[in-house]
Write an enzyme that holds these catalytic residues in place. Structure first.
Site, PDB file in Angstrom:
ATOM      1  N   ASP A  10       0.874  -1.163   0.000  1.00 26.94           N
ATOM      2  CA  ASP A  10       0.000   0.000   0.000  1.00 26.94           C
ATOM      3  C   ASP A  10       0.920   1.225   0.000  1.00 26.94           C
ATOM      4  OD1 ASP A  10      -2.379   1.663   0.552  1.00 26.94           O
ATOM      5  OD2 ASP A  10      -1.444   1.888   2.521  1.00 26.94           O
ATOM      6  N   ASP A  12      -0.291   5.176   0.814  1.00 31.17           N
ATOM      7  CA  ASP A  12      -0.622   6.176   1.827  1.00 31.17           C
ATOM      8  C   ASP A  12      -0.752   5.525   3.199  1.00 31.17           C
ATOM      9  OD1 ASP A  12      -0.888   8.420   0.001  1.00 31.17           O
ATOM     10  OD2 ASP A  12      -2.725   7.459  -0.699  1.00 31.17           O
TER      11      ASP A  12
END
Length: 229
Positions: A10, A12
């Site tokens: 991922d 953010d």
């Protein structure tokens, strides 16, 4: 010959602390509509979702046309903020992230990927700003997939690389990341520094520092030198 393995990240809240840009773009979006901006906790809770789902979660009952307009306003606002500020100031890499990526990338049997709720434009700006070009052999964004926690992004990462699910792991900071990985049949590493509480993550392994990442990957999907069973 050792089996290749895949580590999917991922972005953010996992690789970068982009809350300044996210909160700023969201404030600009709601201001453009003459609406009060949701509070910080609410905005950070939806990080990782695709923008249409995020807007609907923050403001239930939005008219579809207004929602779509807000999505485009957010994208434009985010890019505008990125162009005005230095990426290492408003969306800095977390401590140790660059070094951990470099170490994994240096291993010829480890491939790196991205599965993010960002748009392609937003991800490309971030990768360019941090000089991370060439690290990720597969990168999946919200433009082309259903929102997390749907497994489509992870499944496409597996398809593009030819990696089996038991040789792949997802690294993320939200329950959306963990649920997506579980639905795709791959292992899960949760990080304790992101936008969802660490105790809410149903991860196979939870790490509190990037220095722990390689060991966690080795434990979950095997070391690069191991032969396939």
């Amino acid at each position: 010959m050792p089996d290749l393995r895949l580590v999917i990240f991922d972005v953010d809240g996992t690789l970068v602390d982009s809350q300044t840009d996210i909160l700023g773009a969201m404030a600009m979006t709601y201001a453009a509509e003459g609406m009060p901006t949701p509070d910080r906790a609410a905005v950070l809770s939806i990080v990782g979702l695709s923008l249409p789902v995020a807007m609907e979660t923050l403001t239930p009952g939005l008219d579809p046309a207004r929602r779509d307009r807000m999505v485009e306003t957010y994208k434009d606002s985010y890019v505008a903020l990125r162009e005005k500020a230095k990426v290492n100031e408003t969306s800095p890499l977390y401590p140790g992230a660059r070094e951990a990526l470099a170490r994994l990338h240096a291993d010829p049997w480890t491939l790196l990927g991205v599965a993010t709720g960002k748009s392609r434009r937003g991800l490309d700006k971030l990768i360019e700003g941090h000089g991370l070009e060439g690290l990720f052999v597969t990168s999946q964004v919200s433009d082309h997939h259903p929102s997390k926690p749907h497994p489509a992004m992870v499944l496409e990462c597996l398809s593009e690389t030819g990696i089996a699910p038991d040789r792949a792991v997802m690294v993320g900071d939200t329950t959306y990341d963990m649920d997506m990985a579980r639905a795709a049949g791959i292992r899960r590493i949760g990080v304790g520094w992101g936008y969802h509480p660490a105790n809410a993550l149903d991860a196979d392994v939870l790490i509190d520092d990037f220095a722990e990442l390689e060991g966690a990957v080795d434990r979950l999907i095997g070391q690069p030198e191991e032969k396939s069973a």
